[in-house]
Design a protein around this motif. Sequence first.
Motif, PDB file in Angstrom:
ATOM      1  N   ALA A 107      38.511   7.760 -35.863  1.00 14.81           N
ATOM      2  CA  ALA A 107      37.589   8.187 -34.803  1.00 14.81           C
ATOM      3  C   ALA A 107      38.048   9.482 -34.146  1.00 14.81           C
ATOM      4  N   ASP A 108      37.092  10.344 -33.831  1.00 18.40           N
ATOM      5  CA  ASP A 108      37.377  11.536 -33.026  1.00 18.40           C
ATOM      6  C   ASP A 108      37.268  11.207 -31.538  1.00 18.40           C
ATOM      7  N   ILE A 109      36.337  10.323 -31.207  1.00 18.89           N
ATOM      8  CA  ILE A 109      36.123   9.901 -29.824  1.00 18.89           C
ATOM      9  C   ILE A 109      36.104   8.379 -29.790  1.00 18.89           C
ATOM     10  N   VAL A 110      36.896   7.801 -28.894  1.00 15.57           N
ATOM     11  CA  VAL A 110      36.900   6.354 -28.689  1.00 15.57           C
ATOM     12  C   VAL A 110      36.374   6.084 -27.280  1.00 15.57           C
ATOM     13  N   VAL A 111      35.296   5.324 -27.194  1.00 19.15           N
ATOM     14  CA  VAL A 111      34.709   4.967 -25.900  1.00 19.15           C
ATOM     15  C   VAL A 111      35.024   3.502 -25.624  1.00 19.15           C
ATOM     16  N   THR A 112      35.801   3.247 -24.581  1.00 15.00           N
ATOM     17  CA  THR A 112      36.142   1.876 -24.220  1.00 15.00           C
ATOM     18  C   THR A 112      35.165   1.374 -23.164  1.00 15.00           C
ATOM     19  N   MET A 113      34.854   0.078 -23.266  1.00 18.15           N
ATOM     20  CA  MET A 113      33.815  -0.497 -22.408  1.00 18.15           C
ATOM     21  C   MET A 113      34.240  -1.887 -21.938  1.00 18.15           C
ATOM     22  N   GLY A 114      35.290  -1.925 -21.131  1.00 20.05           N
ATOM     23  CA  GLY A 114      35.662  -3.188 -20.522  1.00 20.05           C
ATOM     24  C   GLY A 114      36.642  -4.032 -21.303  1.00 20.05           C
ATOM     25  N   CYS A 115      37.372  -3.437 -22.263  1.00 24.13           N
ATOM     26  CA  CYS A 115      38.347  -4.243 -22.999  1.00 24.13           C
ATOM     27  C   CYS A 115      39.744  -4.172 -22.388  1.00 24.13           C
ATOM     28  N   ARG A 122      40.114  11.712 -28.351  1.00 15.94           N
ATOM     29  CA  ARG A 122      39.447  11.859 -27.059  1.00 15.94           C
ATOM     30  C   ARG A 122      38.998  10.467 -26.603  1.00 15.94           C
ATOM     31  N   TYR A 123      39.429  10.088 -25.416  1.00 11.73           N
ATOM     32  CA  TYR A 123      39.090   8.766 -24.894  1.00 11.73           C
ATOM     33  C   TYR A 123      38.149   8.888 -23.701  1.00 11.73           C
ATOM     34  N   LEU A 124      37.137   8.029 -23.690  1.00  8.60           N
ATOM     35  CA  LEU A 124      36.230   7.914 -22.558  1.00  8.60           C
ATOM     36  C   LEU A 124      36.170   6.438 -22.177  1.00  8.60           C
ATOM     37  N   ASP A 125      36.041   6.159 -20.900  1.00 11.20           N
ATOM     38  CA  ASP A 125      35.869   4.775 -20.461  1.00 11.20           C
ATOM     39  C   ASP A 125      34.567   4.684 -19.679  1.00 11.20           C
ATOM     40  N   TRP A 126      33.681   3.830 -20.159  1.00  9.47           N
ATOM     41  CA  TRP A 126      32.399   3.621 -19.484  1.00  9.47           C
ATOM     42  C   TRP A 126      32.423   2.244 -18.828  1.00  9.47           C
ATOM     43  N   PRO A 127      32.545   2.174 -17.504  1.00  2.00           N
ATOM     44  CA  PRO A 127      32.623   0.884 -16.809  1.00  2.00           C
ATOM     45  C   PRO A 127      31.242   0.246 -16.645  1.00  2.00           C
ATOM     46  N   VAL A 128      30.724  -0.272 -17.748  1.00  2.00           N
ATOM     47  CA  VAL A 128      29.380  -0.840 -17.773  1.00  2.00           C
ATOM     48  C   VAL A 128      29.469  -2.363 -17.651  1.00  2.00           C
ATOM     49  N   THR A 129      28.545  -2.963 -16.923  1.00  2.00           N
ATOM     50  CA  THR A 129      28.512  -4.414 -16.731  1.00  2.00           C
ATOM     51  C   THR A 129      28.312  -5.142 -18.057  1.00  2.00           C
ATOM     52  N   ASP A 130      29.001  -6.249 -18.233  1.00  2.00           N
ATOM     53  CA  ASP A 130      28.850  -7.077 -19.425  1.00  2.00           C
ATOM     54  C   ASP A 130      27.493  -7.791 -19.379  1.00  2.00           C
ATOM     55  N   PRO A 131      26.656  -7.650 -20.417  1.00  2.00           N
ATOM     56  CA  PRO A 131      25.327  -8.277 -20.389  1.00  2.00           C
ATOM     57  C   PRO A 131      25.331  -9.772 -20.710  1.00  2.00           C
ATOM     58  N   GLU A 132      26.471 -10.327 -21.070  1.00  2.00           N
ATOM     59  CA  GLU A 132      26.512 -11.737 -21.472  1.00  2.00           C
ATOM     60  C   GLU A 132      25.985 -12.650 -20.362  1.00  2.00           C
TER      61      GLU A 132
END
Length: 211
Positions: A154-162, A173-183
């Motif tokens: 990966a060139d860009i890794v987007v983390t989402m709550g792990c 390149r790392y990005l973190d998107w603090p998005v609500t878990d839809p579960e």
Amino acid sequence: MTASSPPVLPDERLAAGIARLAVRHRGHFSPETIQRLVTDSYARLAEPARVHTHLVVLAERLTAERLDALAHIGGAPGSGLPRVLFVCSHNAGRSQMAAALLAHRAGGRMVVSSAGTLPAAEVEPVVAQVLTEAGVDLTDAFPKPLTDEVVQAADIVVTMGCGDACPIVPGRRYLDWPVTDPEGAPIAVVRGIRDEIDAHITELLASLPST
């Protein structure tokens, strides 16, 4: 069995997929390497699975993605399309939505994948529903385990709550998107999560050089 021998197949039906992948990657990966990856992919997918009907097919698909990542790693630096990886805990909601939306909007200009640190048995049905409403098909998606090859490619890794389970590879390149878990969330909330992710994707696309 010697240490170099490929592992025994957990399901004899995997042999057909190994043969297909060996033809596709002839000259790049040996049948033994492919058999090890297929066996490992099958074991990783079988762990959270409640229904094993489609495991043979999914193991081949996961192995194909891993081989593609390995081939990319072995290529010239900076070669090929930009690669974006979305990672969340279960790969059943947020990361699936993000990958599907980005792939839809990128129109083949990048390679998009997703994975989970603790993959669930299936994608959340409400997630597929809200994506269908947006004109994005999630029919073939399935939760995938996070593997080293896909992260390294990966060139860009987007983390989402792990959290701390998310991988860190130097030079990415790392990005973190603090998005609500839809579960377990009602569909109106999941629609809002979809739209929030889409807004993040708009920003991501704007930040990338034209391809």
